[in-house]
Design an enzyme around this catalytic site. Structure first.
Site, PDB file in Angstrom:
ATOM      1  N   LYS A 120      14.554 -12.740   7.319  1.00 15.53           N
ATOM      2  CA  LYS A 120      14.766 -14.247   7.439  1.00 15.53           C
ATOM      3  C   LYS A 120      14.827 -14.819   8.891  1.00 15.53           C
ATOM      4  CE  LYS A 120      18.551 -17.188   6.922  1.00 15.53           C
ATOM      5  NZ  LYS A 120      19.867 -17.506   6.867  1.00 15.53           N
TER       6      LYS A 120
ATOM      7  N   THR B 282      22.868 -19.438   9.471  1.00 17.99           N
ATOM      8  CA  THR B 282      21.925 -19.129  10.297  1.00 17.99           C
ATOM      9  C   THR B 282      20.596 -19.786   9.587  1.00 17.99           C
ATOM     10  OG1 THR B 282      22.543 -16.977  10.814  1.00 17.99           O
ATOM     11  CG2 THR B 282      20.262 -17.412  11.330  1.00 17.99           C
TER      12      THR B 282
ATOM     13  N   LYS C 154      20.904 -17.537  18.396  1.00 20.98           N
ATOM     14  CA  LYS C 154      21.089 -16.610  17.314  1.00 20.98           C
ATOM     15  C   LYS C 154      19.705 -15.966  16.790  1.00 20.98           C
ATOM     16  CE  LYS C 154      22.590 -14.889  13.575  1.00 20.98           C
ATOM     17  NZ  LYS C 154      23.388 -13.551  13.418  1.00 20.98           N
TER      18      LYS C 154
HETATM   19  P1  NAD Z   1      25.695 -15.228   0.501  1.00 28.92           P
HETATM   20  O1  NAD Z   1      24.667 -15.653  -0.241  1.00 28.92           O
HETATM   21  O2  NAD Z   1      26.728 -14.163   0.290  1.00 28.92           O
HETATM   22  O3  NAD Z   1      26.857 -16.760   0.676  1.00 28.92           O
HETATM   23  C1  NAD Z   1      26.186 -18.216   0.597  1.00 28.92           C
HETATM   24  C2  NAD Z   1      26.949 -18.887  -0.510  1.00 28.92           C
HETATM   25  O4  NAD Z   1      26.585 -20.089  -0.588  1.00 28.92           O
HETATM   26  C3  NAD Z   1      26.699 -18.452  -1.988  1.00 28.92           C
HETATM   27  O5  NAD Z   1      27.950 -17.977  -2.495  1.00 28.92           O
HETATM   28  C4  NAD Z   1      26.169 -19.552  -2.725  1.00 28.92           C
HETATM   29  O6  NAD Z   1      26.606 -19.454  -4.063  1.00 28.92           O
HETATM   30  C5  NAD Z   1      26.579 -20.634  -1.758  1.00 28.92           C
HETATM   31  N1  NAD Z   1      25.693 -21.988  -2.080  1.00 28.92           N
HETATM   32  C6  NAD Z   1      24.411 -21.859  -1.528  1.00 28.92           C
HETATM   33  N2  NAD Z   1      24.012 -23.232  -1.780  1.00 28.92           N
HETATM   34  C7  NAD Z   1      25.238 -23.964  -1.991  1.00 28.92           C
HETATM   35  C8  NAD Z   1      25.397 -25.516  -2.119  1.00 28.92           C
HETATM   36  N3  NAD Z   1      24.591 -26.373  -2.047  1.00 28.92           N
HETATM   37  N4  NAD Z   1      26.788 -25.720  -2.189  1.00 28.92           N
HETATM   38  C9  NAD Z   1      27.631 -24.928  -2.299  1.00 28.92           C
HETATM   39  N5  NAD Z   1      27.771 -23.649  -2.127  1.00 28.92           N
HETATM   40  C10 NAD Z   1      26.228 -23.234  -2.053  1.00 28.92           C
HETATM   41  O7  NAD Z   1      25.443 -15.463   2.208  1.00 28.92           O
HETATM   42  P2  NAD Z   1      26.311 -14.857   3.394  1.00 28.92           P
HETATM   43  O8  NAD Z   1      26.117 -13.405   3.750  1.00 28.92           O
HETATM   44  O9  NAD Z   1      27.520 -15.098   3.130  1.00 28.92           O
HETATM   45  O10 NAD Z   1      25.464 -15.490   4.632  1.00 28.92           O
HETATM   46  C11 NAD Z   1      25.490 -16.758   4.761  1.00 28.92           C
HETATM   47  C12 NAD Z   1      24.886 -17.530   6.135  1.00 28.92           C
HETATM   48  O11 NAD Z   1      25.368 -16.499   7.272  1.00 28.92           O
HETATM   49  C13 NAD Z   1      23.241 -17.125   5.993  1.00 28.92           C
HETATM   50  O12 NAD Z   1      22.773 -18.240   6.806  1.00 28.92           O
HETATM   51  C14 NAD Z   1      23.445 -15.757   6.898  1.00 28.92           C
HETATM   52  O13 NAD Z   1      21.778 -15.531   7.482  1.00 28.92           O
HETATM   53  C15 NAD Z   1      24.315 -15.754   7.888  1.00 28.92           C
HETATM   54  N6  NAD Z   1      24.678 -14.625   8.424  1.00 28.92           N
HETATM   55  C16 NAD Z   1      25.081 -13.479   7.396  1.00 28.92           C
HETATM   56  C17 NAD Z   1      25.531 -12.335   7.922  1.00 28.92           C
HETATM   57  C18 NAD Z   1      26.014 -11.168   7.058  1.00 28.92           C
HETATM   58  O14 NAD Z   1      26.112  -9.986   7.525  1.00 28.92           O
HETATM   59  N7  NAD Z   1      25.911 -11.512   5.807  1.00 28.92           N
HETATM   60  C19 NAD Z   1      25.959 -12.262   9.358  1.00 28.92           C
HETATM   61  C20 NAD Z   1      25.557 -13.273  10.299  1.00 28.92           C
HETATM   62  C21 NAD Z   1      24.981 -14.539   9.599  1.00 28.92           C
END
Ligand code: NAD
Length: 295
Positions: free
Chosen positions: A243, A93, A168
């Site tokens: 966010k 997102t 979204k």
């Molecule tokens: P998270 O923080 O658990 O996972 C993100 C991962 O990306 C981390 O493991 C981090 O180490 C990795 N990362 C960051 N920069 C990187 C790079 N340059 N190269 C490789 N890896 C890298 O977050 P999440 O909860 O999995 O969310 C991910 C996305 O999904 C976000 O944008 C969030 O807004 C969206 N989202 C989350 C949810 C939820 O319920 N968690 C629901 C819908 C959407």
């Protein structure tokens, strides 16, 4: 079956990547965090040493990263390591402007791209029941759709580049506002001597019905699976809600749209997270609205 590089194996990315392997796609993963890589490896995902190595023989790249800056840095890194005419799908997102920049970066090396943020949370990611909202050309969407089906149950083509992120942000602005509305109604009901169950039984079958009430009811009891029954452990963290609300306000400002309730919801979630509740479920805002944040 496709050769897929999956970048970002966090709370959402890891279960999504696992569903792709279950659908017999060949997945190579990468994450900056060693812990995430080890966890993925333990569950059977092949891990590459760098993002560039992960994409080298891929025909599809999926990113699931925190913010626009992370997506753009990964696209910048991998676009020229990818075989020609690859497909890049960003499921993070992020703001619409960064999404459009990511599409432009992909196009520089003649790759197809789709912005495909999700709804459904970690439960949906694990069960393969996410909703994907997609932006991109008909051609890119047609290639992405069968891959997304391995991770979700509803795949919507919302329009051209950036339209998935726009959908979204609008959806989550509704969610942020409606959780506050439901919380205020329960806080008022308490003052009026109304039981939680009575208000739920009426509102959930009346014109007040909404997802914040029927799936994420902010008080314990009426919806046994809602985070309110589990000390507001997320679920969907308040920090992520903030966010998304900030993204909605940035988009509203850029597009000249008037979103007064969105602005108000953003301020309230800002206060809630400033008070140290960013890692709590977003439904925990009811405590702040009651005036008892530390209950
Ligand atoms: P998270 O923080 O658990 O996972 C993100 C991962 O990306 C981390 O493991 C981090 O180490 C990795 N990362 C960051 N920069 C990187 C790079 N340059 N190269 C490789 N890896 C890298 O977050 P999440 O909860 O999995 O969310 C991910 C996305 O999904 C976000 O944008 C969030 O807004 C969206 N989202 C989350 C949810 C939820 O319920 N968690 C629901 C819908 C959407």
């Amino acid at each position: 079956m496709s050769k897929i590089a999956f970048i970002g194996l966090g709370n959402m990315g890891l279960p999504m990547a696992l569903n792709l392997t279950k659908a017999n796609h060949e997945v190579v993963g990468f994450d900056l965090s060693d812990a995430s890589c080890k966890e993925a490896e333990k569950l059977g995902i092949k891990i590459a040493g760098t993002a560039e190595q992960a994409v080298m023989s891929a025909d599809v790249v999926i990113t699931m990263l925190p913010k626009g800056e992370h997506v753009l840095s990964v696209y910048q890194l991998v676009k020229s390591s990818l075989p020609a005419n690859s497909l890049l799908i960003d499921c993070s997102t992020i703001d619409v402007e960064s999404a459009n920049k990511a599409h432009a970066l992909a196009a520089l090396d003649n790759h197809l791209s789709v912005d495909a943020p999700v709804s459904g949370g970690t439960g949906g990611a694990q069960q393969g029941t996410l909703t994907f909202m997609c932006g991109g050309t008909e051609k890119a969407f047609a290639l992405a759709e069968p891959i997304l089906k391995a991770m979700g149950k509803k795949i919507v083509h919302c329009g051209e580049n950036g339209a998935g992120q726009a959908a979204k942000i609008c959806n989550n602005m509704i969610l942020g506002i409606s959780m506050i509305a439901v919380s205020e109604a329960f806080a008022l009901g308490e003052k009026l001597g109304l039981s939680h169950q009575a208000l739920f039984d009426v509102a959930s079958t009346s014109s007040g019905q909404c997802w914040a009430l029927t799936s994420y009811c902010p008080v314990p009891g009426p919806v046994p699976t809602s985070p309110a029954n589990n000390d507001y452990i997320p679920g969907f963290a308040a920090g992520l809600m903030l966010k998304d609300l900030l993204l909605s306000q940035e988009a509203a400002h850029q597009a000249g749209a008037s979103t007064p309730l969105g602005a108000n919801a953003t301020e309230l979630y800002q206060r809630f997270t400033n008070d140290g509740n960013g890692a709590k479920d977003f439904s925990g805002i009811i405590k702040m609205l009651r005036g008892h944040a530390d209950e």
